[in-house]
Design a protein around this motif. Structure first.
Motif, PDB file in Angstrom:
ATOM      1  N   PHE A   1      -0.342   5.085  -0.333  1.00  0.00           N
ATOM      2  CA  PHE A   1      -1.029   5.158   0.961  1.00  0.00           C
ATOM      3  C   PHE A   1       0.006   5.471   2.050  1.00  0.00           C
ATOM      4  CE2 PHE A   1      -4.139   2.754  -1.388  1.00  0.00           C
ATOM      5  CZ  PHE A   1      -5.358   2.967  -0.765  1.00  0.00           C
TER       6      PHE A   1
ATOM      7  N   TYR B   1      -5.100   7.278   1.370  1.00  0.00           N
ATOM      8  CA  TYR B   1      -4.611   7.695   0.041  1.00  0.00           C
ATOM      9  C   TYR B   1      -5.518   8.811  -0.452  1.00  0.00           C
ATOM     10  CZ  TYR B   1      -3.758   7.559  -4.970  1.00  0.00           C
ATOM     11  OH  TYR B   1      -3.457   7.877  -6.265  1.00  0.00           O
ATOM     12  N   PRO B   2      -5.025   9.868  -0.989  1.00  0.00           N
ATOM     13  CA  PRO B   2      -3.606  10.207  -0.942  1.00  0.00           C
ATOM     14  C   PRO B   2      -3.193  10.581   0.475  1.00  0.00           C
ATOM     15  CG  PRO B   2      -4.835  12.049  -1.839  1.00  0.00           C
ATOM     16  CD  PRO B   2      -5.823  10.932  -1.603  1.00  0.00           C
TER      17      PRO B   2
ATOM     18  N   TYR C   1       0.824  -1.212   0.000  1.00  0.00           N
ATOM     19  CA  TYR C   1       0.000   0.000   0.000  1.00  0.00           C
ATOM     20  C   TYR C   1       0.855   1.257   0.000  1.00  0.00           C
ATOM     21  CZ  TYR C   1      -3.959  -3.074   0.726  1.00  0.00           C
ATOM     22  OH  TYR C   1      -4.901  -4.056   0.576  1.00  0.00           O
TER      23      TYR C   1
END
Length: 155
Positions: free
Chosen positions: A130, A149-150, A125
């Motif tokens: 992330f 995310y972002p 991730y």
């Protein structure tokens, strides 16, 4: 590789892959009751229930075989992302994430996503962009890392 929306006929294979991978990468850190709860909530009936509640699933097929799948809840939470071991490190997880993200955006999602990552998947991730937003947590006997995310400073 083909990525397409999940169809009902995919559910048994999806739930079997989820169970196999969850045992190795998620619930092995959990007490027995936590592992049992997670596996029961994510069996074939569980996947059908997630679909009924509006979770959007896509599957990745390699030579007609299920290689992985992804699910997004509420156009903003990456709920499931699993890729079979024999297909690791081929970009399938990234491609599934991109398809799921794009589908959520096309349906009106705002572009911010959360995920509760297993300890194993944190680097994956992070490679997608992330970032952790809290320390490792435990709920119902399951350990996870809240991620976004972002990155919060990018929104």
């Amino acid at each position: 590789m083909e990525i397409r929306p999940l169809v009902t006929a995919d559910i048994p294979a999806v739930s079997a892959l989820l169970r196999e991978l969850a045992k190795e990468y998620i619930v092995h850190e959990s007490p027995p009751e936590g592992a049992s709860t997670f596996l029961a909530e994510n069996d074939e009936m569980g996947v059908r229930g997630f679909l009924a509640r509006g979770h959007v699933y896509h599957v990745a097929l390699v030579d007609g075989q299920l290689a992985g799948f992804v699910a997004v809840r509420d156009r903003s939470h990456l709920f499931h992302l699993f890729v079979g071991k024999r297909w690791h490190r081929r970009g399938i997880a990234r491609r599934l994430w991109e398809v799921a993200r794009d589908a959520a955006l096309a349906e009106g999602g705002e572009g911010a996503f959360t995920v509760n990552s297993s300890n194993y998947a944190v680097p994956v991730y992070e490679a997608f962009g992330f970032v952790r937003v809290a320390p490792t947590q435990c709920a119902k006997g399951l350990y996870f890392n809240p991620m976004r995310y972002p990155a919060p400073d990018e929104s």
